[in-house]
Design a protein around this motif. Structure first.
Motif, PDB file in Angstrom:
ATOM      1  N   ARG A 188       4.331   1.789   7.581  1.00  0.00           N
ATOM      2  CA  ARG A 188       4.864   3.315   8.304  1.00  0.00           C
ATOM      3  C   ARG A 188       3.820   4.484   7.706  1.00  0.00           C
ATOM      4  O   ARG A 188       4.281   5.470   8.200  1.00  0.00           O
TER       5      ARG A 188
ATOM      6  N   ILE B 220       0.991  -1.130   0.232  1.00  0.00           N
ATOM      7  CA  ILE B 220       0.059   0.057   0.085  1.00  0.00           C
ATOM      8  C   ILE B 220       0.356   1.509   0.130  1.00  0.00           C
ATOM      9  O   ILE B 220       1.700   1.218   0.763  1.00  0.00           O
ATOM     10  N   ARG B 221       1.025   2.075  -0.813  1.00  0.00           N
ATOM     11  CA  ARG B 221       1.779   3.184  -1.195  1.00  0.00           C
ATOM     12  C   ARG B 221       1.069   4.119  -0.493  1.00  0.00           C
ATOM     13  O   ARG B 221       0.103   4.636  -0.368  1.00  0.00           O
TER      14      ARG B 221
ATOM     15  N   PRO C 165       3.849  -4.373   2.772  1.00  0.00           N
ATOM     16  CA  PRO C 165       4.607  -3.039   3.554  1.00  0.00           C
ATOM     17  C   PRO C 165       3.229  -1.969   3.000  1.00  0.00           C
ATOM     18  O   PRO C 165       3.021  -1.735   2.393  1.00  0.00           O
TER      19      PRO C 165
ATOM     20  N   GLN D 206       6.089  -4.725  12.302  1.00  0.00           N
ATOM     21  CA  GLN D 206       7.277  -3.920  12.432  1.00  0.00           C
ATOM     22  C   GLN D 206       6.453  -2.117  12.583  1.00  0.00           C
ATOM     23  O   GLN D 206       6.187  -1.445  11.455  1.00  0.00           O
TER      24      GLN D 206
ATOM     25  N   SER E  84       3.600   2.187   2.871  1.00  0.00           N
ATOM     26  CA  SER E  84       3.655   3.025   2.839  1.00  0.00           C
ATOM     27  C   SER E  84       3.345   4.466   3.675  1.00  0.00           C
ATOM     28  O   SER E  84       2.316   4.181   4.026  1.00  0.00           O
TER      29      SER E  84
END
Lengths: 271, 242
Positions: free
Chosen positions: B181, B143-144, B161, B200, B163
């Motif tokens: 993130r 997923i950007r 991930p 994470q 982003s």
């Protein structure tokens, strides 16, 4: 069937056009019939980098509007067989690129060329969208700094959702990372993101790492794709990237700090 | 302002709603003699209960055709057994008129309320639908930044991930089996028991039912970059190691 490759980034000034020119030239050098298409309508640069700016008569938008045929608009490279350039219009804006028009041109190019390299403009608006919409593969050009990485990430999101392949539910666009302006010395000093950092954030296949090099600027100003400067590290790195694009397994170079020789250290050798 | 004015403004009363448990005497037959006998027997069983006990007389369950009822007589009878009538519940017009004559409040017949109670067992079989199986939304591609994923009514599970600049929203829990993130907002419709799990934690923002922490605070967490779960205790987001 031609492979349509978009060279994109989101952010401006990271080296999309330089990379498009180098990779397109590299493919043609290896015998593949290649066309470079400039999608940066209104801010055309690719013709300059390719050194064919004085021979532009008709452009991409002319072809879309039916004011010229594709054969009239394609500019044949003087140095390399199999290499052609389709210049962008300097007097229009990006809205001149319609989906139907671009699709028609791409389809026609696909009939005669092996590789269609689409040089995307910066941003994520119409021009960039059209450049990537029809792509089979994408080369995402990124500089090792946070804002460029973030913009590339955004672009990867669009590639995965807003392309023709995504809309038709086909196999997704093959994404590859091209890290440009890489300076291992500054990476060790912590001033620049390392290959691993960028790779971890973007999590895509690494096509190549192009070291920061004086040769790039020199080549641009002379209108010679940097890949033709075989002496330069940047030229060699692009050459490796083209080999990887063609499926060869080539180890990455120029990732570590080069030890300067005694003479270089004494006289401050050129980079 | 004078003392008197102040007193004028001082509220003398307050209106409050309240639920009271009140004995209801539901009359099944219009037979005061038998009622008298049976009540006497009840009182003998529990004399303590029948002393000035407030009572609602329910006449709405009397079978039709039982003839008219002497309300005053019935109330006296009850009074004699220690039951003080507060109001009647009636639907027959003559009963309502009799109550009005005695200045006795009339409550609406129990039909409406009891129908609800009757409906309850009918509604009960539907109840188990509540924890209905809502499939979780599962995402397997990265997923950007700039992308937003919302799992309506359920959990969101991400296997790639997330982003920076991406946003995950779920009415239920959020699971990220990769670096997180971006932003993650669980229980966006107010589910305070929703949780966020990630392999994470490098999030820009974590939120559960509107209680959030931004990256500036999260970066100070000793668990930054670690596998964690996030839950809500009161108003506080708790981040614990997985």
């Amino acid at each position: 069937m031609a492979k349509i490759i978009v060279v994109t980034s989101g952010k401006g000034g990271v080296g999309k056009t330089t990379s498009s020119a180098a990779i397109g030239t590299g493919l043609a050098l290896r015998g593949h019939k290649t066309v470079l298409v400039d999608f940066d309508v209104g801010l055309r640069n690719l013709d300059l980098i390719m050194g064919c700016e004085r021979r532009v008569v008709y452009d991409f938008v002319n072809v879309i509007n039916g004011e010229a045929t594709l054969n009239q608009a394609l500019i044949k490279d003087k140095r390399i067989e199999n290499l052609f350039v389709l210049a962008a219009s300097q007097t229009r804006d990006k809205d001149a690129l319609t989906k139907e028009g671009v699709g028609k041109v791409i389809e026609e190019l696909s009939k005669t060329f092996e590789y269609v390299i689409c040089d995307s403009p910066a941003g994520i608006e119409q021009g960039a969208h059209m450049a990537m919409y029809f792509a089979d593969e994408a080369i995402v050009v990124t500089n090792p700094e946070v804002s460029s990485v973030r913009d590339s990430d955004r672009m990867l999101g669009l590639l995965a959702s807003k392309s023709r392949r995504a809309e038709n539910g086909e196999e997704p666009i093959k994404e590859r990372l091209l890290l440009t302006r890489y300076n291992p010395e500054r990476v060790t000093k912590g001033e620049m993101l390392g290959v691993e950092d960028v790779g971890e954030i973007l999590a895509i296949n690494l096509l190549g790492v192009i070291p920061e090099s004086q040769a790039v600027l020199k080549a641009s100003n002379q209108g010679i794709p940097v890949i033709l400067d075989e002496e330069s590290d940047a030229g060699q790195a692009y050459s490796d990237a083209v080999d990887r694009l063609l499926g060869k397994d080539v180890p990455h170079r120029f990732l570590d700090v080069q030890k300067k020789g005694l003479l270089q250290r004494l006289f401050g050798g050129k980079e | 302002m004078s003392q008197a004015d102040l007193l004028d403004q001082d509220p003398v009363f307050q209106l409050k709603g309240s639920m009271l448990a009140i004995t209801v005497l539901e009359l099944a037959h219009n037979d005061l003699t038998r009622l008298d006998q049976q009540l006497a027997a009840k009182v003998a069983q529990a004399p303590g209960f029948f002393s000035n006990t407030p009572l609602v007389l329910a006449l709405d369950k009397l079978p039709s055709g039982e003839g008219s009822l002497e309300l005053a007589e019935l109330m006296t009878l009850c009074r004699n057994h220690g039951l003080r009538t507060l109001a009647i519940r009636a639907n027959r017009e003559e009963d309502i008129a009799a109550a009005a004559a005695l200045d006795l409040p009339v409550l609406p017949p129990s039909g409406a309320r009891e129908r609800i109670i009757e409906l309850a067992p009918a509604a009960a079989p539907e109840k188990p639908k509540e924890p209905e199986f809502r499939p979780s939304r599962v995402i397997t591609t990265p997923i950007r930044g700039g992308q937003q994923i919302y799992a309506a009514g359920g959990d969101l599970i991400v296997l790639a991930p997330v982003s920076a600049g991406a946003e995950l929203l779920a009415d239920g829990n959020i699971h990220v089996y990769a670096p997180l993130r971006g932003r993650a907002l669980a229980g966006v419709k107010g589910n305070v028991s929703a949780r966020i799990f990630c392999q994470q934690m490098g999030a820009e923002l974590l939120s559960i039912a509107g209680h959030y922490k931004v990256a500036e605070d999260l970066r100070r967490e000793p668990l930054w970059g670690e596998p964690v779960q996030v839950g809500l205790t009161g108003d506080v987001l708790n981040i614990t190691r997985l």
